[in-house]
Design a protein around this motif. Structure first.
Motif, short mmCIF file in Angstrom:
data_model
loop_
_atom_site.label_atom_id
_atom_site.label_comp_id
_atom_site.label_asym_id
_atom_site.label_seq_id
_atom_site.Cartn_x
_atom_site.Cartn_y
_atom_site.Cartn_z
N LEU A 104 47.81 21.27 59.59
CA LEU A 104 48.41 19.93 59.96
C LEU A 104 47.87 19.70 61.41
CD1 LEU A 104 52.15 20.34 58.60
CD2 LEU A 104 50.19 18.59 58.00
N TYR A 105 48.08 20.62 62.27
CA TYR A 105 47.52 20.37 63.77
C TYR A 105 46.23 19.75 63.95
CZ TYR A 105 45.93 21.71 68.32
OH TYR A 105 45.45 21.81 69.57
N VAL A 180 48.08 11.90 66.30
CA VAL A 180 47.87 13.02 67.09
C VAL A 180 49.18 13.39 67.45
CG1 VAL A 180 46.90 13.23 69.58
CG2 VAL A 180 45.74 11.74 67.98
N SER A 181 50.18 12.52 67.65
CA SER A 181 51.62 13.27 68.02
C SER A 181 52.19 14.27 67.01
CB SER A 181 52.51 12.13 68.41
OG SER A 181 52.13 11.20 69.13
N ALA A 182 52.06 13.75 65.60
CA ALA A 182 52.50 14.59 64.47
C ALA A 182 51.87 15.89 64.55
CB ALA A 182 52.11 13.87 63.26
N GLY A 183 50.33 16.00 64.89
CA GLY A 183 49.67 17.02 65.14
C GLY A 183 50.04 17.79 66.20
N ALA A 184 50.32 17.34 67.32
CA ALA A 184 50.69 18.10 68.43
C ALA A 184 52.21 18.86 68.18
CB ALA A 184 50.81 17.34 69.71
N LEU A 185 53.16 18.02 67.54
CA LEU A 185 54.24 18.61 67.10
C LEU A 185 54.26 19.51 65.79
CD1 LEU A 185 56.58 15.52 67.20
CD2 LEU A 185 56.58 17.40 68.59
N VAL A 188 53.68 22.93 67.67
CA VAL A 188 54.96 23.47 68.25
C VAL A 188 55.55 24.23 67.39
CG1 VAL A 188 57.16 22.70 69.47
CG2 VAL A 188 55.03 21.37 70.13
N ALA A 189 55.81 23.36 66.08
CA ALA A 189 56.40 24.12 64.86
C ALA A 189 55.96 25.43 64.55
CB ALA A 189 56.31 23.12 63.77
N GLY A 190 54.73 25.59 64.51
CA GLY A 190 53.88 26.75 64.24
C GLY A 190 54.11 27.78 65.30
N THR A 191 54.45 27.46 66.48
CA THR A 191 54.42 28.55 67.37
C THR A 191 55.96 28.94 67.25
OG1 THR A 191 53.06 27.24 69.06
CG2 THR A 191 54.87 28.68 70.01
#
Length: 326
Positions: A104-105, A180-185, A188-191
């Protein structure tokens, strides 16, 4: 009695951490120019599929050889697992983390960059540490004090300064911003998921951990790549082969292994703050490898980023930490 003093031990640990950070930042930052080079000859999703699958195969082969030499199981069992479902749980968790951290990222970010200027893309992606810090304070109980908050703001200011100075007259689409915003989030979710499930995955070493994550991501992207990029071929030019080889070795294997190690040994906020270094380092590498122009304002923007990272990652003296806890 040990001849190693506490001071020298702390110095050695600090040097080891700095070395890990340096290698991680250099490998991760290399993805910026390497992606620009490789995407000239390949559509993004097909590029990512091949990259993930080859990296996974190499790490699985490496892990199998290492387990054979040591005489240990290739897939370790969870000592606390009871029942067939519990034995499969770690691998399901890793698949979910890999979906966020890789498929996803990178799938969303790389696709979004086709509809967005590189400057605005860098700003959006570089907000990742801020969202991680906020999420970690809410979900993981990590402390977000004034020092870390000020450090994050300094880093953000430095990155925004660099990008603002470089913004050209380009058309930025809503679709690009959303992707790009969805990829960045997703990162965050993976972290957050990796930190939350860290104890459940403690028995899985980082090599196998990363191999499963990228392997699952490559498999999940295959149908999307065949559907969305039908008719778009990969051109195996020397520049693409060079880009592809380094992306597999330096980024998917070396950088991600170091990233997972830093997440295991540091807080989510401290580890994620290192991503603020990626845009300026990426610009520097693009200048060195691709001949892209580097401005004096780029170097000026690195100063607040460096100061902010020092504030975020600086460990308090042990006495101060004890007083704060008391």
């Amino acid at each position: 009695m040990s001849d190693v003093s506490p001071a020298s031990s702390r110095s050695s640990t600090s040097s080891s951490y700095l070395a890990q950070v340096l290698v991680f930042c250099l490998c991760w930052s290399a993805a910026f120019p390497l992606a620009k080079l490789g995407l000239r000859d390949a559509p993004p999703l097909k590029f990512l599929c091949l990259r993930f699958l080859l990296a996974s195969v190499l790490m699985l082969a490496w892990g199998a050889l290492r387990a054979w030499r040591r005489g240990t199981p290739f897939f370790p069992r969870d000592p606390d697992a009871a029942g067939q479902a519990s034995r499969w749980r770690p691998w399901v968790l890793l698949a979910v983390i890999g979906l966020c951290n890789n498929a996803l990222y990178l799938g969303l970010c790389w696709s979004g960059m086709l509809h967005l200027s590189s400057g605005l893309s860098s700003v959006i992606i570089s907000t990742n540490p801020v969202w991680v810090a906020l999420a970690a304070s809410l979900l993981l109980g990590e402390r977000l004090d004034w020092r870390r908050g000020a450090g994050l703001l300094l880093c953000m200011a430095g990155v925004c300064w660099i990008v603002w100075q470089r913004l050209g007259l380009r058309d930025d689409t809503t679709l690009g911003v959303v992707l790009v915003s969805a990829g960045a989030l997703s990162l965050v979710a993976g972290t957050m998921l990796f930190k939350r499930w860290q104890q459940r995955l403690a028995h899985v070493d980082l090599l196998l951990n990363n191999a499963v994550q990228v392997g699952v991501s490559g498999l999940l992207l295959i149908p999307l790549a065949l559907w969305l990029e039908a008719g778009q071929a990969i051109h195996w030019t020397p520049s693409f082969v060079w880009s592809f080889t380094l992306m597999v070795g330096l980024v998917s294997i070396a950088a991600y292994l170091l990233w997972l190690h830093l997440l295991r040994t540091r807080s989510a906020t401290e580890a994620s703050a290192l991503h603020f270094l990626m845009p300026p380092l990426g610009l520097l590498m693009s200048w060195l490898s691709l001949g892209e122009p580097l401005q004096g304002s780029d170097l000026l923007g690195i100063l607040p980023v460096a100061g902010g990272l020092w504030l975020v990652t600086r460990r308090e003296p042990r006495a101060a930490r004890a007083a704060a806890i008391a």
